[in-house]
Design a protein around this motif. Sequence first.
Motif, PDB file in Angstrom:
ATOM      1  N   PRO A 276       0.811  -1.232   0.000  1.00 49.40           N
ATOM      2  CA  PRO A 276       0.000   0.000   0.000  1.00 49.40           C
ATOM      3  C   PRO A 276       0.835   1.269   0.000  1.00 49.40           C
ATOM      4  O   PRO A 276       0.448   2.265  -0.626  1.00 49.40           O
ATOM      5  CB  PRO A 276      -0.828  -0.130   1.284  1.00 49.40           C
ATOM      6  CG  PRO A 276      -0.934  -1.602   1.513  1.00 49.40           C
ATOM      7  CD  PRO A 276       0.375  -2.171   1.061  1.00 49.40           C
ATOM      8  N   ALA A 277       1.996   1.259   0.651  1.00 47.16           N
ATOM      9  CA  ALA A 277       2.839   2.455   0.676  1.00 47.16           C
ATOM     10  C   ALA A 277       3.384   2.764  -0.714  1.00 47.16           C
ATOM     11  O   ALA A 277       3.463   3.934  -1.116  1.00 47.16           O
ATOM     12  CB  ALA A 277       3.988   2.265   1.662  1.00 47.16           C
ATOM     13  N   TYR A 278       3.771   1.743  -1.459  1.00 46.22           N
ATOM     14  CA  TYR A 278       4.259   1.955  -2.818  1.00 46.22           C
ATOM     15  C   TYR A 278       3.139   2.479  -3.712  1.00 46.22           C
ATOM     16  O   TYR A 278       3.329   3.412  -4.504  1.00 46.22           O
ATOM     17  CB  TYR A 278       4.817   0.649  -3.382  1.00 46.22           C
ATOM     18  CG  TYR A 278       5.416   0.786  -4.771  1.00 46.22           C
ATOM     19  CD1 TYR A 278       6.754   1.144  -4.926  1.00 46.22           C
ATOM     20  CD2 TYR A 278       4.654   0.566  -5.916  1.00 46.22           C
ATOM     21  CE1 TYR A 278       7.320   1.283  -6.190  1.00 46.22           C
ATOM     22  CE2 TYR A 278       5.206   0.705  -7.181  1.00 46.22           C
ATOM     23  CZ  TYR A 278       6.534   1.060  -7.314  1.00 46.22           C
ATOM     24  OH  TYR A 278       7.076   1.208  -8.569  1.00 46.22           O
ATOM     25  N   ARG A 279       1.968   1.913  -3.580  1.00 43.02           N
ATOM     26  CA  ARG A 279       0.844   2.332  -4.411  1.00 43.02           C
ATOM     27  C   ARG A 279       0.398   3.755  -4.104  1.00 43.02           C
ATOM     28  O   ARG A 279      -0.148   4.441  -4.969  1.00 43.02           O
ATOM     29  CB  ARG A 279      -0.323   1.367  -4.219  1.00 43.02           C
ATOM     30  CG  ARG A 279      -0.038  -0.030  -4.733  1.00 43.02           C
ATOM     31  CD  ARG A 279      -1.191  -0.962  -4.445  1.00 43.02           C
ATOM     32  NE  ARG A 279      -0.989  -2.247  -5.104  1.00 43.02           N
ATOM     33  CZ  ARG A 279      -1.928  -3.191  -5.196  1.00 43.02           C
ATOM     34  NH1 ARG A 279      -3.122  -2.980  -4.662  1.00 43.02           N
ATOM     35  NH2 ARG A 279      -1.687  -4.326  -5.807  1.00 43.02           N
ATOM     36  N   ALA A 280       0.609   4.193  -2.897  1.00 42.01           N
ATOM     37  CA  ALA A 280       0.222   5.553  -2.507  1.00 42.01           C
ATOM     38  C   ALA A 280       1.242   6.596  -2.919  1.00 42.01           C
ATOM     39  O   ALA A 280       0.976   7.801  -2.838  1.00 42.01           O
ATOM     40  CB  ALA A 280       0.009   5.616  -0.993  1.00 42.01           C
ATOM     41  N   ALA A 281       2.423   6.160  -3.372  1.00 39.07           N
ATOM     42  CA  ALA A 281       3.489   7.090  -3.741  1.00 39.07           C
ATOM     43  C   ALA A 281       3.231   7.694  -5.118  1.00 39.07           C
ATOM     44  O   ALA A 281       2.577   7.091  -5.967  1.00 39.07           O
ATOM     45  CB  ALA A 281       4.833   6.372  -3.730  1.00 39.07           C
ATOM     46  N   GLU A 282       3.771   8.886  -5.336  1.00 39.30           N
ATOM     47  CA  GLU A 282       3.627   9.566  -6.621  1.00 39.30           C
ATOM     48  C   GLU A 282       4.843   9.249  -7.493  1.00 39.30           C
ATOM     49  O   GLU A 282       5.843   9.961  -7.470  1.00 39.30           O
ATOM     50  CB  GLU A 282       3.450  11.064  -6.424  1.00 39.30           C
ATOM     51  CG  GLU A 282       2.159  11.404  -5.696  1.00 39.30           C
ATOM     52  CD  GLU A 282       1.829  12.887  -5.719  1.00 39.30           C
ATOM     53  OE1 GLU A 282       2.573  13.663  -6.348  1.00 39.30           O
ATOM     54  OE2 GLU A 282       0.824  13.267  -5.101  1.00 39.30           O
ATOM     55  N   LEU A 283       4.744   8.160  -8.243  1.00 45.38           N
ATOM     56  CA  LEU A 283       5.819   7.680  -9.104  1.00 45.38           C
ATOM     57  C   LEU A 283       5.316   7.654 -10.545  1.00 45.38           C
ATOM     58  O   LEU A 283       4.804   6.631 -11.027  1.00 45.38           O
ATOM     59  CB  LEU A 283       6.272   6.292  -8.667  1.00 45.38           C
ATOM     60  CG  LEU A 283       6.902   6.200  -7.275  1.00 45.38           C
ATOM     61  CD1 LEU A 283       7.121   4.745  -6.874  1.00 45.38           C
ATOM     62  CD2 LEU A 283       8.215   6.973  -7.222  1.00 45.38           C
TER      63      LEU A 283
END
Length: 412
Positions: A276-283
């Motif tokens: 979830p932390a990766y998916r919430a990041a602006e990448l």
Amino acid sequence: MDVQGTVEAGFEPVRDAFVRNFERLGERGAAVAVYRDGRKVVDLWAGTRDLTGRDLAGQEPGDRGADGTDGVDAAPWAVDTAQIVRSATKGVAAAVPLLLYQRGQIDLDAPVGTYWPEFKSAGKERVLVRHLLSHRAGVPVLDRPLTPAEAIDGESGARALAAQRPEWEPGTDHGYHAHTYSWLIAELVRRVTGRGVGRWIAEEIARPLGLDFWVGLPAEEAHRVGRIGPVEEPTAVGGALRLRPKRSVSEAYRDAESLTRRAFGVIEPRPDENDPAYRAAELPASGGISTARALARCYAAMIGPVDGHRLFAPATLTLARTEESAGPDRVLVVATRFGLGFMLHGPAAPLLGPGSFGHPGRGGSLGFADPESGIAMGYVTNGMRKGVTADPRAQALVRAVRTATSSPDEAI
């Protein structure tokens, strides 16, 4: 195969190809959508939401629940299921600086340092905004890989790139900026607009068009997103471009520190894309989450009006698909073609025709538009293959769209 959705008359070949992907190419869960002249003509989905077969509660099929009853069947892909689309994100993200240019907020021929002063160091003074979009900036790698936490903190990536020395003279050659594109584009947009790139996309692109597309997944939408994972290659992979081709392709692959390996390894260890932390990041290079419908609708709005909304003016559309980089790619080690942020039709990225532009995602996903035919297509999957471009499942669908839109003499 229980396929859900709709297909307009004449586009039945797309449904047939979609079914064959499950029967012959190992598809597990996927969706495809096609727009023509701003109107949706294909909207299909099938399979399970999670590659692993988990249900909505995270159970495996056959697991026994807390009450001792049998676990439920794997949750099916639903009408609103979204997936991470990896580098297919780049195409939507590229629309942001082009729209800023269209609005007079950014000069494509200005040095990046005009907007981001810290970037003017270590030989990058002459890097132009258009170089970032066309993979000519010379910074596809970092001397020190970022940790997964640093990659998503919104600061470390930009800071590392500001200090990074280019691998080649900026503007003189091109090489795919697989991950560094995230922090380059995100920081440029933040410096110009004062907004994060994910927020800009949400407010200026996704909301007006009604897109289920996020760069930075809101917590309230997390329940809709399936889990991705690797799947085995089909027997024949067609023209798929692999991350690690045979060594005969290039001597560079004999060196563990080759530019290719370094460019794809700027985050170590490899982040968990289901986190979830990766998916919430602006990448904006790799972290976008989308439905197939949203990808297709977004590209449709780049080439024409969709329910009264249009993204690109004709001059901007011309810029988007005008060749900026072509020939041997220093990172992918094959010939690639790029416009301003978009991959262009060619052997490394076969799209619908010579004027097509878009972007594949490593492992399968694809979004593109073809102005000549009025076609826009989006494809998303939860089964990630090893190919960087030309995934056989996506290509089967592209061929089917070509068949559906060609005259009998032209059909392939």
